[in-house]
Design a protein around this motif. Structure first.
Motif, PDB file in Angstrom:
ATOM      1  N   GLN A  60       0.826  -1.194   0.000  1.00  0.00           N
ATOM      2  CA  GLN A  60       0.000   0.000   0.000  1.00  0.00           C
ATOM      3  C   GLN A  60       0.870   1.257   0.000  1.00  0.00           C
ATOM      4  OE1 GLN A  60      -0.461  -2.539   2.160  1.00  0.00           O
ATOM      5  NE2 GLN A  60      -2.643  -3.129   2.226  1.00  0.00           N
ATOM      6  N   GLU A  64       0.995   4.245  -2.846  1.00  0.00           N
ATOM      7  CA  GLU A  64       0.720   5.632  -2.470  1.00  0.00           C
ATOM      8  C   GLU A  64       1.848   6.573  -2.882  1.00  0.00           C
ATOM      9  OE1 GLU A  64       0.080   5.587   1.720  1.00  0.00           O
ATOM     10  OE2 GLU A  64      -1.814   4.470   1.590  1.00  0.00           O
ATOM     11  N   LYS A  65       3.099   6.082  -2.813  1.00  0.00           N
ATOM     12  CA  LYS A  65       4.241   6.984  -2.981  1.00  0.00           C
ATOM     13  C   LYS A  65       4.948   6.860  -4.323  1.00  0.00           C
ATOM     14  CE  LYS A  65       5.084   7.043   2.010  1.00  0.00           C
ATOM     15  NZ  LYS A  65       6.048   6.755   3.110  1.00  0.00           N
ATOM     16  N   SER A  67       4.813   6.387  -8.458  1.00  0.00           N
ATOM     17  CA  SER A  67       3.903   6.554  -9.601  1.00  0.00           C
ATOM     18  C   SER A  67       4.603   6.451 -10.949  1.00  0.00           C
ATOM     19  CB  SER A  67       3.195   7.909  -9.518  1.00  0.00           C
ATOM     20  OG  SER A  67       4.148   8.967  -9.530  1.00  0.00           O
ATOM     21  N   ASP A  87      -5.659  -4.831  -5.327  1.00  0.00           N
ATOM     22  CA  ASP A  87      -5.073  -3.497  -5.114  1.00  0.00           C
ATOM     23  C   ASP A  87      -4.013  -3.190  -6.163  1.00  0.00           C
ATOM     24  OD1 ASP A  87      -6.636  -2.897  -2.914  1.00  0.00           O
ATOM     25  OD2 ASP A  87      -5.195  -3.701  -1.477  1.00  0.00           O
TER      26      ASP A  87
END
Length: 353
Positions: A60, A64-65, A67, A87
Motif C-alpha cells: 500500500q 501511495e508513494k 507513480s 489493489d
C-alpha cells in the motif's frame, strides 16, 4: 519507453531465484526502482545485493508513494493472490504474478473480471512456455498445421514425475525473521477436506503442465479421466486431439525428467525440459519427419543458452512495451483452474467406484 521501470512486490525465495535475479541481469532492458518486503532485515539484504534504492515494507505504501514505474512483478504465494492482486490491478500497470492465477475458480473469475474492467493487463508466470525449446516446438506445431505436410495433430503427452527442481541452484538470501502473517484465500466449500488437499497439491505442482498442453494445442480441451492414485489424467481437445499427463509414476532424487511429446500423423516434436531453476539452460528439441516424400529425418536443433525464467522476463518486458508474446493471460490461466477442479472431481468419482 526506453528501459522498463519495474517494482517488485515480494522478494522471498522464489521472488529472488525465479524473478529478481533475472530482471537484475537484464539491466539493458529494465530498471528495478523499488521492492516491497515486509521483513526488514531481508528487505535490506535484498536491496543491497540488487542495488535497489527504494524499499517499502507494505505494498500500500508503494502504491501511495510511487507513480513513475511501468510494471509490477508480484511473486506472491498463490493463496495470497485474491487478497493482494486487486489493489495492484487498481494501479493500472501491467502485472506479472506466479502460477496459478489464484486458488479457486470463483476467486479467479473475480480477478479476471476486475482486470478487464480496469483494462489492466494481468499476466501469469507459466515460465515453461518461454523456454526456447517450447517456443521452437510451438512454432513447429503451427507451421505443420498450416502446411499439412505431416498430417493432422493427433496426440500431446506430457510426463513429469517429481524430481530435483532446484538442480544445485544457489540459495536465496534468507533471514530468521518469521514469515509475515496475513489473510489466505480459503479452500473451496464445494470440496471435502481431502479433495481440497489434493487440489492444492495439484495446482501447486502440475498446473504448469495443464497450461502447457493448451499452449501446444492452440485450442481448449477437456479432461475425460483421472485415476485414483494420481498417476494419469487424459483428455480431448476441441478438435479431437488426444492429450495425457503422466504425473507421479516414479520419483527421481538428483534429476529432472520432464518431456513434452507432440505427435502428428507423419512426424513428432519432442521437448525435454530442464529443472525449473536450472541456470541459463534451455530444453532440448527432437523433430522427426517421415511423410513419404524424401528421406525420413531426425533433427535436434541447438537452443540458445538462456533459461525459461530469463526468457520469461524478456518476454514480459516486451509485453509491457506492447509487443505480442506467448506469456499467459489471466483469462487463459482461469481455464487451468477449471480443469484442475474437474480433475479432482474425476479422480474422486473413480475412487468412489
Amino acid at each position: 519507453m526506453d528501459k522498463v521501470k519495474v517494482v517488485f512486490v515480494g522478494t522471498g525465495g522464489m521472488g529472488q531465484q525465479a524473478h529478481l535475479a533475472n530482471y537484475a541481469a537484464l539491466d539493458e532492458l529494465c530498471e528495478i526502482t523499488a521492492i516491497v518486503e515486509p521483513r526488514p532485515m531481508l528487505a535490506a539484504a535484498v536491496a543491497a545485493r540488487y542495488n535497489v534504492r527504494q524499499v517499502y515494507h507494505d505494498y500500500q505504501a508503494l502504491l501511495e508513494k510511487e507513480s513513475s514505474f511501468d510494471a509490477i512483478i508480484a511473486p506472491q504465494q498463490y493463496r495470497k493472490h485474491s487478497i493482494i492482486i486487486p489493489d495492484l490491478l487498481r494501479a493500472g500497470k501491467p502485472i506479472l504474478t506466479e502460477k496459478p492465477l489464484c486458488l479457486t475458480v470463483e476467486a479467479g473469475e473475480q480477478l479476471v473480471r476486475m482486470g478487464e474492467q480496469l483494462q489492466t493487463r494481468h499476466m501469469v508466470g507459466y515460465h515453461k512456455r518461454s523456454d526456447p525449446a517450447m517456443e521452437y516446438a510451438k512454432a513447429c506445431v503451427e507451421a505443420w498445421k498450416i502446411s499439412g505436410d505431416y498430417g493432422k495433430l493427433r496426440y500431446v503427452r506430457i510426463s513429469m514425475p517429481p524430481g530435483d527442481w532446484w538442480m544445485g541452484a544457489d540459495k536465496p538470501l534468507m533471514t530468521d525473521e518469521p514469515y509475515p502473517e496475513g489473510e489466505w484465500e480459503p479452500y473451496s466449500p464445494h470440496f471435502s477436506e481431502q479433495q481440497n488437499r489434493n487440489y492444492d497439491s495439484f495446482v501447486n505442482y502440475y498446473i504448469h503442465q495443464i497450461n502447457a498442453i493448451r499452449y501446444v494445442l492452440g485450442e481448449p480441451y477437456q479432461l475425460t479421466f483421472g485415476d485414483r492414485s494420481g498417476v494419469l489424467l487424459t483428455g480431448e481437445s476441441e478438435s479431437g486431439v488426444c492429450v495425457s499427463l503422466e504425473m507421479a509414476a516414479y520419483h527421481t532424487s538428483i534429476a529432472w525428467h520432464e518431456t513434452v511429446f507432440i505427435a502428428f500423423e507423419k512426424g513428432y516434436i519432442q521437448v525435454e525440459l530442464p529443472a525449473p531453476l536450472a541456470r541459463q539452460l534451455a530444453g532440448k528439441v527432437s523433430v522427426m519427419t517421415d511423410n513419404g516424400h524424401g528421406q525420413p529425418a531426425l533433427t535436434q536443433p541447438i537452443m540458445p543458452n538462456v533459461s525459461a525464467m530469463r526468457k520469461q522476463a524478456i518476454n514480459f518486458l516486451a509485453a509491457v512495451k506492447g509487443a505480442p508474446t506467448g506469456i499467459c493471460t489471466a483469462k487463459e490461466a482461469l481455464e487451468d483452474l477449471k480443469l484442475a477442479e474437474n480433475y479432482i472431481r474425476l479422480m474422486s468419482a473413480y475412487s468412489a467406484r
